[in-house]
Design an enzyme around this catalytic site. Sequence first.
Site, PDB file in Angstrom:
ATOM      1  N   SER A 291      81.508   9.018   1.539  1.00  0.00           N
ATOM      2  CA  SER A 291      80.997  10.346   1.918  1.00  0.00           C
ATOM      3  C   SER A 291      80.779  11.248   0.707  1.00  0.00           C
ATOM      4  O   SER A 291      81.675  11.433  -0.121  1.00  0.00           O
ATOM      5  CB  SER A 291      81.971  11.029   2.883  1.00  0.00           C
ATOM      6  OG  SER A 291      81.507  12.341   3.164  1.00  0.00           O
TER       7      SER A 291
ATOM      8  N   SER B 192      79.895  14.385   1.337  1.00  0.00           N
ATOM      9  CA  SER B 192      80.014  15.728   1.915  1.00  0.00           C
ATOM     10  C   SER B 192      80.792  16.704   1.022  1.00  0.00           C
ATOM     11  O   SER B 192      80.351  17.837   0.840  1.00  0.00           O
ATOM     12  CB  SER B 192      80.678  15.653   3.293  1.00  0.00           C
ATOM     13  OG  SER B 192      79.812  15.037   4.212  1.00  0.00           O
TER      14      SER B 192
ATOM     15  N   LYS C 169      83.230  10.471  16.463  1.00  0.00           N
ATOM     16  CA  LYS C 169      82.327  11.497  17.019  1.00  0.00           C
ATOM     17  C   LYS C 169      82.512  11.724  18.515  1.00  0.00           C
ATOM     18  O   LYS C 169      82.283  12.815  19.009  1.00  0.00           O
ATOM     19  CB  LYS C 169      80.865  11.140  16.713  1.00  0.00           C
ATOM     20  CG  LYS C 169      80.573  11.232  15.227  1.00  0.00           C
ATOM     21  CD  LYS C 169      79.117  11.070  14.884  1.00  0.00           C
ATOM     22  CE  LYS C 169      78.939  11.083  13.377  1.00  0.00           C
ATOM     23  NZ  LYS C 169      77.653  11.541  12.955  1.00  0.00           N
TER      24      LYS C 169
ATOM     25  N   GLY D 129      72.161  -0.772  16.747  1.00  0.00           N
ATOM     26  CA  GLY D 129      73.475  -0.138  16.823  1.00  0.00           C
ATOM     27  C   GLY D 129      73.560   0.798  18.014  1.00  0.00           C
ATOM     28  O   GLY D 129      72.539   1.225  18.553  1.00  0.00           O
TER      29      GLY D 129
ATOM     30  N   GLY E 251      78.378   6.193  17.161  1.00  0.00           N
ATOM     31  CA  GLY E 251      78.494   7.645  17.288  1.00  0.00           C
ATOM     32  C   GLY E 251      77.250   8.473  17.085  1.00  0.00           C
ATOM     33  O   GLY E 251      77.040   9.468  17.774  1.00  0.00           O
TER      34      GLY E 251
ATOM     35  N   TYR F 130      73.078   6.844   3.652  1.00  0.00           N
ATOM     36  CA  TYR F 130      72.487   7.505   2.480  1.00  0.00           C
ATOM     37  C   TYR F 130      73.193   7.116   1.187  1.00  0.00           C
ATOM     38  O   TYR F 130      72.701   7.404   0.093  1.00  0.00           O
ATOM     39  CB  TYR F 130      72.510   9.036   2.658  1.00  0.00           C
ATOM     40  CG  TYR F 130      73.909   9.608   2.758  1.00  0.00           C
ATOM     41  CD1 TYR F 130      74.602   9.988   1.615  1.00  0.00           C
ATOM     42  CD2 TYR F 130      74.543   9.746   3.988  1.00  0.00           C
ATOM     43  CE1 TYR F 130      75.894  10.482   1.695  1.00  0.00           C
ATOM     44  CE2 TYR F 130      75.822  10.236   4.081  1.00  0.00           C
ATOM     45  CZ  TYR F 130      76.506  10.606   2.932  1.00  0.00           C
ATOM     46  OH  TYR F 130      77.786  11.084   3.020  1.00  0.00           O
TER      47      TYR F 130
END
Length: 269
Positions: A19, A21, A70, A130, A133, A216
Amino acid sequence: MKNMSKKKYLVIGNPIDHSLSPLLHNYWIKESNIEAVYEKQKMTINDLKSLFLRIQKKEITGVNVTVPFKKEVISYLDELSPEAQKTQSVNTINLNNGKVIGHNTDINGFESAIKDIQYDLIEKKILILGAGGVVPSIIFALNKMKVSEIAVSNRTKSKVENLRGIFQNIKIVDWGNFSDFDMVINATSVGLKKTDTFNLDFSKIGKGKFFYDIIYNPSDTIFLKKGKETGNQTENGKKMFLYQAAAAFKIWHGVQPEINDETIRLLDE
């Protein structure tokens, strides 16, 4: 006492190492002169109860949720936004007037990313690989963008059947049996590790399709490499990631962060 005055934000998931983020949110926090810190934390399902106690005690102000939580976080929430309610998928949590609220900014993230690359989805046939979530959010956005058909393929068929409970218009396709499509979306976690392999034969699908990967990081996954090898257009999930993050930032801080070349470069470093 370090960071005692700073508000704390988290992204939770398992795995979480990939991640970016914290890198992105801490950059925007600094740019906006906000007293806050954003971190990532690997969790198991057993850690969720204590996490929500920390939110209620205001030790944590906001949380981003990624795979595989999620849906799992919903039972701990007081309220859901309309999009989170419809998709039964939450990726952003905030505390508002004592209520813990779940939002879905993945829908906005995907829709904005597709508009950004100027790919026209009207009347296109879509295949999603897939059923995890993020898939309800993608289906919700695709329906909004007026595609003609959405087919979903997953190794475990029962997960797709569950999705049909929310979206009656989806078509279920056996894993490995490709239907006719214009765009194929990888919404599995295959490709997060560089050693991952896709056990699907893409050689017969022809050219002129659009391969889109939700992943990503890494930016060039095994799925996108297969797309390029077979002469197709490819795009990774970086812009979706940026737009969903910007929407979460706005919910938490009331500030619309800028998505520009510098932000995109930041993720490439």
